[in-house]
Enzyme design. Structure first.
Site, PDB file in Angstrom:
ATOM      1  N   ARG A  54       4.523  -2.196  14.668  1.00 35.07           N
ATOM      2  CA  ARG A  54       6.398  -2.427  14.281  1.00 35.07           C
ATOM      3  C   ARG A  54       6.764  -0.922  13.742  1.00 35.07           C
ATOM      4  O   ARG A  54       7.941  -0.331  14.252  1.00 35.07           O
ATOM      5  CB  ARG A  54       6.217  -3.188  12.378  1.00 35.07           C
ATOM      6  CG  ARG A  54       6.299  -4.467  12.916  1.00 35.07           C
ATOM      7  CD  ARG A  54       6.356  -5.407  11.592  1.00 35.07           C
ATOM      8  NE  ARG A  54       4.705  -4.838  11.254  1.00 35.07           N
ATOM      9  CZ  ARG A  54       3.952  -5.412  11.239  1.00 35.07           C
ATOM     10  NH1 ARG A  54       3.900  -6.791  11.484  1.00 35.07           N
ATOM     11  NH2 ARG A  54       2.947  -5.674  10.357  1.00 35.07           N
ATOM     12  N   HIS A  70       4.077   7.532  -2.906  1.00 31.11           N
ATOM     13  CA  HIS A  70       3.989   6.627  -1.845  1.00 31.11           C
ATOM     14  C   HIS A  70       5.113   6.058  -1.470  1.00 31.11           C
ATOM     15  O   HIS A  70       5.347   4.894  -2.310  1.00 31.11           O
ATOM     16  CB  HIS A  70       3.336   5.083  -2.267  1.00 31.11           C
ATOM     17  CG  HIS A  70       2.505   4.671  -1.829  1.00 31.11           C
ATOM     18  ND1 HIS A  70       1.037   4.333  -1.566  1.00 31.11           N
ATOM     19  CD2 HIS A  70       3.157   3.156  -0.707  1.00 31.11           C
ATOM     20  CE1 HIS A  70       0.835   3.066  -0.748  1.00 31.11           C
ATOM     21  NE2 HIS A  70       2.431   3.375   0.135  1.00 31.11           N
ATOM     22  N   ALA A 130       1.074   6.193   6.409  1.00 34.20           N
ATOM     23  CA  ALA A 130       0.014   4.892   6.671  1.00 34.20           C
ATOM     24  C   ALA A 130      -0.431   4.751   5.107  1.00 34.20           C
ATOM     25  O   ALA A 130       0.027   4.306   4.516  1.00 34.20           O
ATOM     26  CB  ALA A 130      -0.619   4.279   7.886  1.00 34.20           C
ATOM     27  N   GLU A 169      -4.592   7.175  -5.592  1.00 39.07           N
ATOM     28  CA  GLU A 169      -2.915   6.791  -6.026  1.00 39.07           C
ATOM     29  C   GLU A 169      -3.096   6.332  -7.840  1.00 39.07           C
ATOM     30  O   GLU A 169      -3.800   5.386  -7.927  1.00 39.07           O
ATOM     31  CB  GLU A 169      -2.440   6.124  -4.818  1.00 39.07           C
ATOM     32  CG  GLU A 169      -1.987   6.664  -3.841  1.00 39.07           C
ATOM     33  CD  GLU A 169      -1.305   6.086  -2.549  1.00 39.07           C
ATOM     34  OE1 GLU A 169      -0.498   4.798  -3.240  1.00 39.07           O
ATOM     35  OE2 GLU A 169      -0.870   6.296  -1.632  1.00 39.07           O
TER      36      GLU A 169
END
Ligand code: NAD
Ligand code: MLT
Length: 527
Positions: A150, A278, A230, A260
């Site tokens: 997508r 992010h 990604a 993260e």
């Protein structure tokens, strides 16, 4: 129903879950794993973004949990295997943030190409720097896209508006699909060697972890610029930092990190990087879309429907599922029937013929397993974990689509290798939506698969059926339906009696003692 919403998932989006009798708790603070374990016990549904890690211990503690919703694409923060084992459906919202992530990738690519963050920071610190901040144009540059799903596709379309030449690497899409996107599909090595810019849009899996390691980075064109919106683990961050410091890689724009929050990433020290925390999906629109999508999927599931966008079970379009529904019901009964006829099932063959040949039969096969396993395992069995549980028990399943080989408009045949030899049962859905067992061990019958049934193989000779009837009558058991199937007169036959009440073990034993009866079994199927 109790629904827990974590990670700042947009409150407005979860409106679909506010139904009479449903309790939705939206928690704004971050819960630790220990806190989640102690509180998850009686929730039926959980919705998270990427911050909360839904680990195996959390899933084990979630005694009532039926569904986990991920408001976003990546489900790498959810232990899918643990959820599947427990029969918990995991749904995601894969479409809602595609545009946001694609636009963020382009924003990072432009920022990187034109040194926008450096210019901005310098000016705010009183420096009018122009000489050191000369950038490059995107026009006619080669963009390598890793992953043409997508987001990768949306990036390709947008990059073409900048007159970029797009190369793609994605082993799971066809050259025609890539062609339609205007992307040349090439091997990974070629893409690494030819790209001026490289952007990553694939999931993080065991196969893709550190896909861009020191070796891959060394293959890249000197001066390449890399964008990653990604997942962090796709690039070896230490190797990337090293290549940036040597200047071999001209720059990197990174939104996602191996750890993260990325407070100690080696990339923080590199001069030629643009970093965002992010933010790929962080637009008003995307956050509303993913919250709405995941809430609707969960509401539909909790209300008894099949989940959209389930990641740990086959997702079937509602109109197809509607077509499959009568066969799914029959298949479950055939599985249950088999489990009650014989133990020690090691291999199953499910044969579809007639109208079923053209249907997507995966959920029907899974329903056979569900019916079968519900009789033999302790776990709560559903369409999510039936395949997994069968595999765990070593049951091998084969499906065959056979065309029109018999007299039925549609037919599901199930053959089981069991401790008692080969046992078979076949069913068909008669019009309108009326399930029937049409064959048992090769004998034709026409039995409605419901309630209490006595299945008795016997010799086809006078008096046997009468003796069974007499014993039933003496025990006060009413026979509601009766079927006899035989191949030849005087040979072997099978009788199938539907009874209004269960047979006691003594009565079943007495029937088995009748001369000519060859091992009667009582089968109980859902009404
Ligand atoms: P997608 O499933 O539509 O596309 C992924 C593509 O990767 C597929 O076409 C698949 O065939 C391909 N692929 C899988 N393994 C591959 C491999 N080994 N090599 C090359 N290609 C491979 O997913 P998507 O919606 O496009 O999302 C892509 C990624 O972006 C996911 O990791 C997702 O979690 C992440 N994402 C990040 C943000 C963010 O906030 N930064 C937002 C949305 C999505
Ligand atoms: C995703 O996988 O959808 C993204 O990482 C977005 C997010 O959850 O913030």
């Amino acid at each position: 129903m109790k629904i827990l919403v974590l990670d700042g998932v947009k409150e407005a989006g979860v409106a679909a879950l506010r139904r009479p009798g449903w309790q939705v708790e939206v928690i704004s603070e971050r819960w630790s794993e220990a806190e989640l374990i102690s509180r998850i016990g009686d929730y039926d549904a959980l919705i998270v973004r990427s911050a909360t890690k839904v680990t195996a211990p959390v899933i084990e503690a979630a005694r009532s949990l039926k569904v986990i919703g991920r408001a976003g694409v990546g489900v790498d923060n959810i232990d899918l295997e643990a959820a599947t084992r427990r029969g918990i459906v995991v749904v995601n919202a894969p479409d809602g943030n595609t545009i946001a992530a694609a636009e963020h990738s382009l924003a990072l690519m432009l920022a990187l190409a034109r040194n926008i963050p450096q210019g901005d920071a310098g000016l705010k610190q009183g420096r009018w720097e122009r000489k050191h901040l000369v950038g490059v144009e995107l026009k006619q540059k080669t963009l390598g896209i890793l992953g043409l799903g997508r987001i990768g596709s949306a990036v390709a379309r947008r990059a073409q508006a900048f007159d970029m030449i797009c190369l793609g690497y994605d082993p799971y899409i066809s050259a025609e699909q890539a062609d339609r996107l205007g992307v040349e599909l090439v091997p990974l090595k070629t893409l690494l060697e030819r790209s001026d810019f490289l952007t990553i849009h694939m999931p993080l899996t065991n196969d893709t972890r550190h896909l861009l390691d020191a070796k891959a980075l060394a293959l890249m064109k000197p001066g390449v610029r890399i964008i990653n919106v990604a997942r962090g683990g796709l690039i070896d961050e230490a190797a990337l930092a090293e290549a940036l410091k040597t200047g071999r890689i001209a720059g990197a724009a990174v939104d996602v990190f191996e750890e993260e929050p990325a407070i100690s990433s080696p990339l923080l020290d590199c001069p030629n990087v643009v970093l965002t925390p992010h933010l790929g999906a962080s637009t008003e629109e995307a956050q509303l879309h993913v919250a709405v999508d995941v809430a609707e999927a969960i509401a539909n599931f909790l209300a008894g429907g099949l989940p959209n966008n389930a990641v740990n079970m086959a997702t079937i379009a509602p109109e197809i599922m509607e077509k499959l529904a009568p066969y799914v019901e029959l298949a479950e009964k055939l599985g249950s029937f088999l489990a009650q006829m014989a133990g020690g099932i090691g291999r199953l063959r499910v044969t579809y013929s007639g109208a079923l040949v053209d249907l997507q039969t995966g959920p029907i096969t899974t329903s056979v397993l569900k019916g079968l396993l519900e009789r033999i395992v302790d776990d709560h069995v559903n369409l999510v974990n039936a395949d997994y549980l069968a595999k765990r028990r070593g049951i091998k399943v084969e499906t065959v689509h056979r065309g029109n080989g018999d007299d039925y408009h549609n037919r599901i045949g199930v053959e089981a290798e069991t401790a008692e030899g080969l046992v078979t049962v076949a069913g068909s859905v008669f019009q309108p939506d009326s399930p029937r067992i049409v064959e048992i061990n090769g004998y034709r019958v026409d039995a409605v698969p419901t309630g209490h049934m006595l299945v008795a193989p016997h010799q086809d000779r006078p008096g046997i059926i009468g003796k069974v009837g007499t014993l039933m009558g003496q025990a006060g058991i009413n026979i509601a339906t009766m079927q006899v199937g035989r191949k030849t007169q005087g040979g072997q036959a099978v009788m199938v009696l539907g009874t209004d009440a269960p047979l006691s073990p003594d009565l079943l034993d007495a029937i088995c003692q009748i001369e000519g009866i060859q091992g009667a079994k009582q089968v109980v199927l859902a009404r």
